[in-house]
Design a protein around this motif. Sequence first.
Motif, PDB file in Angstrom:
ATOM      1  N   ARG A   8      10.911 -47.900  -1.838  1.00 16.35           N
ATOM      2  CA  ARG A   8      10.599 -46.458  -1.891  1.00 16.35           C
ATOM      3  C   ARG A   8       9.810 -46.030  -0.640  1.00 16.35           C
ATOM      4  N   GLU A   9      10.366 -46.369   0.518  1.00 20.82           N
ATOM      5  CA  GLU A   9       9.734 -46.027   1.802  1.00 20.82           C
ATOM      6  C   GLU A   9      10.639 -45.090   2.588  1.00 20.82           C
ATOM      7  N   ILE A  10      10.097 -43.907   2.900  1.00 26.78           N
ATOM      8  CA  ILE A  10      10.831 -42.923   3.698  1.00 26.78           C
ATOM      9  C   ILE A  10      10.374 -43.048   5.147  1.00 26.78           C
ATOM     10  N   TYR A  11      11.335 -43.263   6.030  1.00 32.41           N
ATOM     11  CA  TYR A  11      11.042 -43.338   7.466  1.00 32.41           C
ATOM     12  C   TYR A  11      11.462 -42.022   8.122  1.00 32.41           C
ATOM     13  N   VAL A  12      10.536 -41.393   8.810  1.00 29.55           N
ATOM     14  CA  VAL A  12      10.830 -40.183   9.587  1.00 29.55           C
ATOM     15  C   VAL A  12      10.553 -40.511  11.048  1.00 29.55           C
ATOM     16  N   ALA A  13      11.632 -40.624  11.833  1.00 32.66           N
ATOM     17  CA  ALA A  13      11.524 -40.993  13.256  1.00 32.66           C
ATOM     18  C   ALA A  13      11.687 -39.748  14.116  1.00 32.66           C
ATOM     19  N   ASN A  19      18.122 -38.235  -1.682  1.00 35.22           N
ATOM     20  CA  ASN A  19      18.264 -36.843  -2.109  1.00 35.22           C
ATOM     21  C   ASN A  19      17.669 -36.631  -3.500  1.00 35.22           C
ATOM     22  N   LYS A  20      17.891 -37.599  -4.403  1.00 28.27           N
ATOM     23  CA  LYS A  20      17.333 -37.485  -5.757  1.00 28.27           C
ATOM     24  C   LYS A  20      15.811 -37.541  -5.708  1.00 28.27           C
ATOM     25  N   ILE A  21      15.279 -38.405  -4.837  1.00 31.97           N
ATOM     26  CA  ILE A  21      13.824 -38.475  -4.666  1.00 31.97           C
ATOM     27  C   ILE A  21      13.287 -37.143  -4.146  1.00 31.97           C
ATOM     28  N   LEU A  57      10.451 -34.519  -5.412  1.00 29.74           N
ATOM     29  CA  LEU A  57       9.314 -34.167  -4.557  1.00 29.74           C
ATOM     30  C   LEU A  57       9.221 -32.652  -4.368  1.00 29.74           C
ATOM     31  N   ARG A  58      10.382 -32.030  -4.204  1.00 27.84           N
ATOM     32  CA  ARG A  58      10.431 -30.574  -4.014  1.00 27.84           C
ATOM     33  C   ARG A  58       9.919 -29.862  -5.256  1.00 27.84           C
ATOM     34  N   GLU A  59      10.331 -30.368  -6.419  1.00 27.73           N
ATOM     35  CA  GLU A  59       9.893 -29.780  -7.681  1.00 27.73           C
ATOM     36  C   GLU A  59       8.370 -29.833  -7.797  1.00 27.73           C
ATOM     37  N   LYS A  60       7.785 -30.966  -7.410  1.00 24.46           N
ATOM     38  CA  LYS A  60       6.323 -31.104  -7.446  1.00 24.46           C
ATOM     39  C   LYS A  60       5.663 -30.183  -6.424  1.00 24.46           C
ATOM     40  N   ARG A  61       6.255 -30.119  -5.223  1.00 24.54           N
ATOM     41  CA  ARG A  61       5.682 -29.281  -4.151  1.00 24.54           C
ATOM     42  C   ARG A  61       5.674 -27.812  -4.539  1.00 24.54           C
ATOM     43  N   ASP A  70       4.734 -44.264  -4.743  1.00 24.06           N
ATOM     44  CA  ASP A  70       4.584 -45.086  -5.947  1.00 24.06           C
ATOM     45  C   ASP A  70       5.630 -44.672  -6.980  1.00 24.06           C
ATOM     46  N   GLU A  71       5.559 -45.239  -8.165  1.00 25.16           N
ATOM     47  CA  GLU A  71       6.571 -44.968  -9.193  1.00 25.16           C
ATOM     48  C   GLU A  71       6.581 -43.510  -9.623  1.00 25.16           C
ATOM     49  N   SER A  72       5.435 -42.849  -9.496  1.00 27.58           N
ATOM     50  CA  SER A  72       5.358 -41.422  -9.865  1.00 27.58           C
ATOM     51  C   SER A  72       5.674 -40.507  -8.690  1.00 27.58           C
ATOM     52  N   LEU A  73       6.109 -41.112  -7.584  1.00 27.41           N
ATOM     53  CA  LEU A  73       6.468 -40.412  -6.341  1.00 27.41           C
ATOM     54  C   LEU A  73       5.269 -39.755  -5.670  1.00 27.41           C
ATOM     55  N   ASN A  74       4.092 -40.293  -5.910  1.00 30.64           N
ATOM     56  CA  ASN A  74       2.923 -39.883  -5.136  1.00 30.64           C
ATOM     57  C   ASN A  74       2.867 -40.728  -3.866  1.00 30.64           C
ATOM     58  N   VAL A  75       2.405 -40.115  -2.778  1.00 30.84           N
ATOM     59  CA  VAL A  75       2.294 -40.850  -1.522  1.00 30.84           C
ATOM     60  C   VAL A  75       1.146 -41.841  -1.641  1.00 30.84           C
ATOM     61  N   LYS A  76       1.454 -43.140  -1.469  1.00 30.12           N
ATOM     62  CA  LYS A  76       0.404 -44.153  -1.557  1.00 30.12           C
ATOM     63  C   LYS A  76       0.013 -44.720  -0.198  1.00 30.12           C
ATOM     64  N   ASN A  77       0.882 -44.483   0.813  1.00 28.56           N
ATOM     65  CA  ASN A  77       0.564 -45.011   2.132  1.00 28.56           C
ATOM     66  C   ASN A  77       1.383 -44.280   3.191  1.00 28.56           C
TER      67      ASN A  77
END
Length: 641
Positions: free
Chosen positions: A245-250, A359-361, A365-369, A312-319
């Motif tokens: 569950r790691e998103i890379y933005v380059a 996309n599902k993630i 995330l968008r819903e939470k934002r 994390d599992e709840s899609l909160n940013v942990k790092n």
Amino acid sequence: MKEFLKSFNIGVSKNSLSAKEQEITRNLLNVGAISEYKGKYYQNDGFVFGKLDISSNGTGYLSAFDDKFESDLIIENKHINGAHFGDTVLAKIISKKKARTHAKVLMCVFPAFATSVVYTKKFGREILGVNIKTEVATMLRATQKSLKALPEFTLLKIDNLKNEIVEVLGNLNDPLVDEKISLAIYNKNDIFSQECELQATSFGDEVDVKMYPNRLDLQDLAFCTIDPIDAKDFDDAIYFDEQKREIYVAIADVSEYVSEYSPIDKEAKFRGFSIYFPHKSIPMLPRNLSENICSLKPDVPRLAYVFKISLDESLNVKNEILNEAIICSKARFNYDEIDKILNDEKVPNKQFNWILSLNKICEKLREKRLEKGFDFRTKELRLTLDENGLIKSTRYENDTPSHKLVEDCMLLANKAAAARIKHGIFRNHGTADLKKINALLEDLAVLGIDAVYESDNAKMIKKIQVQADEIGIREMVDKLIIKAQKRAEYGEFSLGHFALGFKNYTHFTSPIRRYSDLLLHRFLKANAKKDTKFYNYLLLNIGEICENLNILEREADKVEFDFNDRKFARFAKENLGKIFRCYIDENTTQTIARLDDKLKGARIFIDNFTCDILTPVLVRLESSDIGTAKITGKVVKKQDV
């Protein structure tokens, strides 16, 4: 600038002046407009700062910054002293006996535009220059013999400070000259200096990986870029590790190539932003950087500044880890291709299976934002031109799932970048003021939306959007809400971003086309290296830089709007007397209709008519001025909704 000049009424401390303010202060002392007293500078009686407007007959009107002047000061043409429309000027009062206070311009404190555009026109026996924006005709610093040798309506670029002709642009009747007009009005350049071009080409076309042994090597990861189909510069790429569950933005590592105060940096700072026309772009950086060595093109190594954002599992940013890296994009997708992948849930290559899960993630995330931020359903007007430079077609481009996927990833990176600095450059957005909110509520009432003012603007706007959804006018209402809000701006300290619902926000993801992002990358690298000395060096005049970037951003938008307006004016010129479907877009100080027929989007100014906004109307085109890019029309009939 306005606030600085106004502060002379209460006193400006000598020790608080920036380098630019010191220069202005010296000039004001030289003409006797200010005096020093106990370490402060004060404005002398009889002097006025303000913004100059000039009517078509050449008379000037000064909107004073001092609130004690309830109406504009009159400045006769002979007293304008070479100042131009929109300039911030110092004037001296010469008469108070008449019904209106009269003044004369002493100096231009801050020019609205470094250059202007005029076209030649014969008045009696003389050839004068008619300003393309104000329609004011003035004498030109050229012989009548040389001017008469030019075809009528020849376009000339004028240096406003020297009042000299610096370039012949073409002829007003030629549609292919429009981009030159729009650029020249706002003193924007298409061509880079030889010094910049030589420096850009010196970096070569390829990245030699062996030269960067200390960079994180991410070439094996299946990054891809997602951009418009006609994009040439690719400054962001994404990848998602599904298991971790790691998103890379380059992001293109432009700061590796563009060092501070280099020729390219000075030019990029002057430009501020890339400009986009329907048929071409005017880049902030030389094309060998923006479209080549910096661009994250597929199948070639590229230097990148990369955020790895772990959830994390709840899609909160942990790092959030930021690295200088090397990537090798495995594909260049356009938005339509990604939309098809998301719709069919089928990828062209299994190495991109992560697109579907990301996309599902992002949807979650968008819903939470959006619990704190807003989802504005906007659409952008796009023009298509033919080979003669005339409008071929128009369309509105809506945000699609692919746009939202990219946006959510970029927002994560921008937010992560903002959290790493306390002082530098931020993207701030404040709430709307009460006057604009009240006007919004009045407009919404006409549309059948019953909304009442709430001190919690965010809560009020969400209620408005719910009602708009119920009656099927969400896009229209979102447009009105956006117009009622303040403009997002750059600042040296974080003030929060109202629309996004973020406490801290900045621009990290587009250093190829925004100087703000390039500057931020330097702050982040200095911070990572704990180089306090260099960080403080970057902070020199940062407030002034942010203020200037806000001006340059507005100018870049105006260049694009001016170009589009002139293209529509040419269309209208060929269709005078014809009737088109429109809707009322504005009805405050001036009624403006928007073309909503086969072609869409043109502004049409309507006289002696008013009605509720968004009312569908039939409009007959009455006149079209290619110079001012202004179309006028007459409403011949209201239409039933």
